[in-house]
Design a protein around this motif. Structure first.
Motif, PDB file in Angstrom:
ATOM      1  N   ASN A  62      37.957  29.276  17.119  1.00 32.06           N
ATOM      2  CA  ASN A  62      37.317  28.141  17.785  1.00 32.06           C
ATOM      3  C   ASN A  62      37.909  27.809  19.144  1.00 32.06           C
ATOM      4  O   ASN A  62      37.226  27.202  19.973  1.00 32.06           O
ATOM      5  N   HIS A  86      32.885  25.458  20.229  1.00 28.27           N
ATOM      6  CA  HIS A  86      32.169  25.014  21.425  1.00 28.27           C
ATOM      7  C   HIS A  86      32.780  25.687  22.650  1.00 28.27           C
ATOM      8  O   HIS A  86      34.001  25.744  22.804  1.00 28.27           O
ATOM      9  N   THR A 104      28.010  30.700  20.024  1.00 30.67           N
ATOM     10  CA  THR A 104      27.748  29.315  20.404  1.00 30.67           C
ATOM     11  C   THR A 104      27.191  29.142  21.817  1.00 30.67           C
ATOM     12  O   THR A 104      27.487  28.146  22.484  1.00 30.67           O
ATOM     13  N   GLN A 132      23.197  28.902  19.696  1.00 26.54           N
ATOM     14  CA  GLN A 132      23.447  27.843  18.734  1.00 26.54           C
ATOM     15  C   GLN A 132      22.359  26.786  18.850  1.00 26.54           C
ATOM     16  O   GLN A 132      22.067  26.282  19.932  1.00 26.54           O
ATOM     17  N   ASN A 134      21.055  23.025  17.628  1.00 25.79           N
ATOM     18  CA  ASN A 134      21.487  21.754  17.066  1.00 25.79           C
ATOM     19  C   ASN A 134      20.470  21.342  16.001  1.00 25.79           C
ATOM     20  O   ASN A 134      19.612  20.492  16.226  1.00 25.79           O
ATOM     21  N   GLU A 138      22.236  16.196  16.155  1.00 27.00           N
ATOM     22  CA  GLU A 138      23.408  15.329  16.212  1.00 27.00           C
ATOM     23  C   GLU A 138      23.928  15.248  17.646  1.00 27.00           C
ATOM     24  O   GLU A 138      24.198  16.275  18.278  1.00 27.00           O
ATOM     25  N   GLN A 140      26.785  14.386  18.805  1.00 33.03           N
ATOM     26  CA  GLN A 140      28.163  14.821  19.009  1.00 33.03           C
ATOM     27  C   GLN A 140      28.356  16.319  18.820  1.00 33.03           C
ATOM     28  O   GLN A 140      29.473  16.825  18.987  1.00 33.03           O
ATOM     29  N   LYS A 141      27.315  17.038  18.476  1.00 33.90           N
ATOM     30  CA  LYS A 141      27.461  18.452  18.156  1.00 33.90           C
ATOM     31  C   LYS A 141      26.787  19.320  19.217  1.00 33.90           C
ATOM     32  O   LYS A 141      25.751  18.955  19.773  1.00 33.90           O
ATOM     33  N   CYS A 169      23.686  27.978  13.453  1.00 32.42           N
ATOM     34  CA  CYS A 169      23.616  26.528  13.284  1.00 32.42           C
ATOM     35  C   CYS A 169      24.723  26.039  12.364  1.00 32.42           C
ATOM     36  O   CYS A 169      25.263  26.803  11.562  1.00 32.42           O
ATOM     37  N   PRO A 172      24.630  19.064   9.381  1.00 31.63           N
ATOM     38  CA  PRO A 172      25.537  17.909   9.328  1.00 31.63           C
ATOM     39  C   PRO A 172      26.588  18.083   8.242  1.00 31.63           C
ATOM     40  O   PRO A 172      26.279  18.427   7.098  1.00 31.63           O
TER      41      PRO A 172
END
Length: 219
Positions: A62, A86, A104, A132, A134, A138, A140-141, A169, A172
Protein backbone atom coordinates in the motif's frame (compact mmCIF):
# COMPACT_ATOMS: atom_id res chain seq x y z
CA UNK A 1 11.85 -15.83 11.19
CA UNK A 2 11.41 -18.38 13.97
CA UNK A 3 10.15 -21.92 13.44
CA UNK A 4 6.92 -21.04 15.27
CA UNK A 5 6.33 -18.12 12.91
CA UNK A 6 7.00 -20.30 9.86
CA UNK A 7 4.58 -22.97 11.07
CA UNK A 8 1.91 -20.35 11.80
CA UNK A 9 2.40 -18.77 8.39
CA UNK A 10 2.18 -22.13 6.66
CA UNK A 11 -1.03 -22.99 8.51
CA UNK A 12 -2.62 -19.66 7.60
CA UNK A 13 -1.64 -19.99 3.96
CA UNK A 14 -2.99 -23.52 3.75
CA UNK A 15 -6.25 -22.39 5.34
CA UNK A 16 -6.75 -19.53 2.89
CA UNK A 17 -5.76 -21.64 -0.10
CA UNK A 18 -8.16 -24.36 0.98
CA UNK A 19 -11.05 -21.96 1.43
CA UNK A 20 -10.26 -20.30 -1.89
CA UNK A 21 -10.24 -23.65 -3.68
CA UNK A 22 -13.55 -24.65 -2.09
CA UNK A 23 -15.12 -21.32 -3.05
CA UNK A 24 -13.94 -21.67 -6.63
CA UNK A 25 -15.31 -25.18 -6.98
CA UNK A 26 -18.64 -24.15 -5.44
CA UNK A 27 -18.87 -21.41 -8.08
CA UNK A 28 -17.96 -23.79 -10.91
CA UNK A 29 -14.60 -22.15 -11.40
CA UNK A 30 -11.06 -23.47 -11.75
CA UNK A 31 -9.07 -22.52 -8.61
CA UNK A 32 -6.02 -21.98 -10.79
CA UNK A 33 -7.79 -19.07 -12.48
CA UNK A 34 -7.77 -17.12 -9.21
CA UNK A 35 -4.71 -15.23 -7.98
CA UNK A 36 -4.13 -14.97 -4.25
CA UNK A 37 -2.35 -11.71 -3.42
CA UNK A 38 -0.84 -11.69 0.06
CA UNK A 39 -1.02 -8.19 1.54
CA UNK A 40 2.44 -7.62 2.96
CA UNK A 41 2.16 -4.00 4.05
CA UNK A 42 3.70 -3.40 7.49
CA UNK A 43 5.27 -6.88 7.40
CA UNK A 44 9.08 -7.05 7.15
CA UNK A 45 10.97 -8.34 4.14
CA UNK A 46 11.86 -11.46 6.12
CA UNK A 47 8.17 -12.36 6.37
CA UNK A 48 7.75 -12.00 2.62
CA UNK A 49 10.77 -14.24 2.06
CA UNK A 50 9.32 -16.82 4.45
CA UNK A 51 6.02 -16.83 2.56
CA UNK A 52 7.88 -17.23 -0.72
CA UNK A 53 9.47 -20.45 0.51
CA UNK A 54 5.89 -21.72 0.99
CA UNK A 55 5.01 -21.00 -2.63
CA UNK A 56 3.48 -17.53 -2.30
CA UNK A 57 4.87 -15.18 -4.96
CA UNK A 58 2.19 -12.46 -5.33
CA UNK A 59 2.41 -9.65 -2.75
CA UNK A 60 0.40 -6.47 -2.36
CA UNK A 61 1.78 -3.24 -0.94
CA UNK A 62 0.00 0.00 0.00
CA UNK A 63 2.84 2.40 0.73
CA UNK A 64 5.37 3.40 -1.91
CA UNK A 65 8.54 3.82 0.14
CA UNK A 66 7.92 0.70 2.22
CA UNK A 67 7.28 -1.32 -0.91
CA UNK A 68 10.38 -0.13 -2.75
CA UNK A 69 12.58 -0.94 0.24
CA UNK A 70 11.26 -4.50 0.31
CA UNK A 71 11.70 -4.88 -3.43
CA UNK A 72 15.34 -3.85 -3.13
CA UNK A 73 15.92 -6.15 -0.15
CA UNK A 74 14.35 -9.14 -1.93
CA UNK A 75 15.55 -8.46 -5.46
CA UNK A 76 16.95 -11.97 -5.80
CA UNK A 77 13.60 -13.71 -5.23
CA UNK A 78 11.03 -14.50 -7.97
CA UNK A 79 8.27 -12.26 -6.65
CA UNK A 80 5.41 -10.38 -8.31
CA UNK A 81 4.57 -7.09 -6.64
CA UNK A 82 1.12 -5.47 -6.73
CA UNK A 83 0.47 -1.86 -5.75
CA UNK A 84 -2.92 -1.83 -4.02
CA UNK A 85 -2.90 1.45 -2.09
CA UNK A 86 -4.04 4.93 -2.99
CA UNK A 87 -1.56 6.40 -5.46
CA UNK A 88 -1.04 10.14 -5.81
CA UNK A 89 -0.16 11.40 -9.27
CA UNK A 90 3.17 12.82 -8.05
CA UNK A 91 4.20 9.34 -6.86
CA UNK A 92 3.78 7.77 -10.31
CA UNK A 93 7.52 8.03 -10.99
CA UNK A 94 8.25 5.72 -8.07
CA UNK A 95 5.91 2.90 -9.06
CA UNK A 96 6.01 2.87 -12.86
CA UNK A 97 7.77 -0.32 -14.03
CA UNK A 98 8.40 -1.41 -10.43
CA UNK A 99 5.13 -3.33 -9.98
CA UNK A 100 3.69 -6.21 -11.96
CA UNK A 101 0.22 -4.73 -11.57
CA UNK A 102 -1.07 -1.38 -10.28
CA UNK A 103 -4.62 -1.87 -8.99
CA UNK A 104 -5.60 1.68 -8.10
CA UNK A 105 -5.59 3.97 -11.14
CA UNK A 106 -8.55 6.30 -10.66
CA UNK A 107 -7.91 9.45 -12.70
CA UNK A 108 -6.78 10.58 -16.13
CA UNK A 109 -3.97 12.61 -14.53
CA UNK A 110 -2.56 9.58 -12.74
CA UNK A 111 -2.78 7.44 -15.87
CA UNK A 112 -1.02 10.10 -17.94
CA UNK A 113 1.74 10.47 -15.34
CA UNK A 114 2.30 6.72 -15.29
CA UNK A 115 2.46 6.73 -19.10
CA UNK A 116 5.04 9.54 -19.13
CA UNK A 117 7.15 7.75 -16.53
CA UNK A 118 7.08 4.56 -18.59
CA UNK A 119 8.19 6.52 -21.65
CA UNK A 120 11.17 7.86 -19.69
CA UNK A 121 12.04 4.49 -18.17
CA UNK A 122 14.81 2.45 -19.74
CA UNK A 123 12.45 -0.45 -20.45
CA UNK A 124 10.29 -1.33 -23.44
CA UNK A 125 7.50 -3.01 -21.48
CA UNK A 126 4.03 -1.69 -20.75
CA UNK A 127 2.69 -1.08 -17.26
CA UNK A 128 -0.17 -3.43 -16.45
CA UNK A 129 -2.92 -1.68 -14.48
CA UNK A 130 -6.48 -1.78 -13.25
CA UNK A 131 -9.01 0.99 -12.81
CA UNK A 132 -10.29 1.34 -9.25
CA UNK A 133 -14.04 1.98 -9.06
CA UNK A 134 -15.57 3.66 -6.01
CA UNK A 135 -18.28 1.03 -5.92
CA UNK A 136 -19.72 2.19 -2.59
CA UNK A 137 -19.73 5.89 -3.53
CA UNK A 138 -17.74 6.72 -0.40
CA UNK A 139 -16.31 10.24 -0.20
CA UNK A 140 -13.26 9.14 1.80
CA UNK A 141 -12.28 6.32 -0.55
CA UNK A 142 -10.34 6.41 -3.81
CA UNK A 143 -11.70 5.20 -7.10
CA UNK A 144 -13.48 6.61 -10.12
CA UNK A 145 -17.25 7.11 -10.00
CA UNK A 146 -19.23 4.63 -12.08
CA UNK A 147 -20.45 7.43 -14.34
CA UNK A 148 -16.85 8.39 -15.18
CA UNK A 149 -15.56 4.86 -15.75
CA UNK A 150 -16.05 4.77 -19.53
CA UNK A 151 -14.33 8.11 -20.04
CA UNK A 152 -11.35 7.09 -17.92
CA UNK A 153 -11.07 3.76 -19.74
CA UNK A 154 -11.13 5.57 -23.10
CA UNK A 155 -8.30 7.86 -22.02
CA UNK A 156 -6.23 4.97 -20.66
CA UNK A 157 -6.57 3.08 -23.92
CA UNK A 158 -4.97 6.02 -25.73
CA UNK A 159 -1.79 5.61 -23.66
CA UNK A 160 0.45 3.12 -25.43
CA UNK A 161 2.71 2.40 -22.46
CA UNK A 162 -0.19 1.32 -20.23
CA UNK A 163 -2.14 -1.94 -20.52
CA UNK A 164 -5.61 -1.97 -18.97
CA UNK A 165 -6.43 -5.45 -17.66
CA UNK A 166 -9.55 -4.96 -15.56
CA UNK A 167 -11.21 -3.31 -12.59
CA UNK A 168 -10.73 -3.17 -8.83
CA UNK A 169 -13.04 -2.28 -5.95
CA UNK A 170 -13.20 -2.25 -2.17
CA UNK A 171 -16.77 -2.37 -0.79
CA UNK A 172 -17.58 -0.41 2.38
CA UNK A 173 -15.56 -1.96 5.19
CA UNK A 174 -18.47 -1.81 7.60
CA UNK A 175 -20.39 -4.49 5.69
CA UNK A 176 -20.57 -8.17 6.55
CA UNK A 177 -19.21 -10.68 4.06
CA UNK A 178 -22.71 -11.47 2.77
CA UNK A 179 -23.47 -7.78 2.32
CA UNK A 180 -20.41 -7.23 0.11
CA UNK A 181 -21.54 -9.68 -2.58
CA UNK A 182 -23.82 -7.24 -4.48
CA UNK A 183 -20.88 -4.85 -4.79
CA UNK A 184 -18.73 -7.57 -6.33
CA UNK A 185 -21.58 -8.48 -8.68
CA UNK A 186 -21.82 -4.83 -9.67
CA UNK A 187 -18.11 -4.63 -10.50
CA UNK A 188 -18.37 -7.74 -12.66
CA UNK A 189 -21.30 -6.23 -14.56
CA UNK A 190 -19.39 -2.99 -15.04
CA UNK A 191 -16.44 -4.98 -16.41
CA UNK A 192 -18.67 -6.95 -18.77
CA UNK A 193 -20.31 -3.76 -20.00
CA UNK A 194 -16.96 -2.07 -20.53
CA UNK A 195 -15.68 -5.03 -22.54
CA UNK A 196 -18.65 -4.77 -24.88
CA UNK A 197 -18.47 -0.99 -25.12
CA UNK A 198 -14.72 -0.82 -25.77
CA UNK A 199 -14.32 -4.06 -27.70
CA UNK A 200 -11.53 -5.28 -25.41
CA UNK A 201 -10.96 -8.11 -22.96
CA UNK A 202 -10.54 -7.26 -19.30
CA UNK A 203 -9.57 -10.53 -17.62
CA UNK A 204 -8.93 -9.28 -14.08
CA UNK A 205 -11.29 -8.34 -11.28
CA UNK A 206 -9.35 -7.36 -8.16
CA UNK A 207 -11.77 -7.78 -5.27
CA UNK A 208 -12.18 -9.56 -1.98
CA UNK A 209 -10.15 -9.41 1.22
CA UNK A 210 -9.64 -11.75 4.14
CA UNK A 211 -13.22 -11.54 5.38
CA UNK A 212 -15.08 -11.59 2.06
CA UNK A 213 -12.95 -13.28 -0.60
CA UNK A 214 -15.35 -16.24 -0.74
CA UNK A 215 -18.11 -13.89 -1.89
CA UNK A 216 -15.75 -12.24 -4.36
CA UNK A 217 -14.80 -15.61 -5.86
CA UNK A 218 -18.49 -16.47 -6.26
CA UNK A 219 -19.00 -13.33 -8.35
Amino acid sequence: MTEDYSRCLQARLEDVRGRLSQAAKAAGRNPEDITLVAVSKTHPAEAVAAAQTLGQVEFGENYVQEALAKQDALAGLPLRWHFIGHLQSNKAKFVASRFSLIHTVDSVKLAQNLHKCMERAAVESRQDMLIQVNIGEEEQKGGVAEGELSRLAEEVLKLERLRLLGLMCIPPLSLSAAETRPYFARLRKLRDGLEGEMGIKLPHLSMGMSHDFVEAVAE
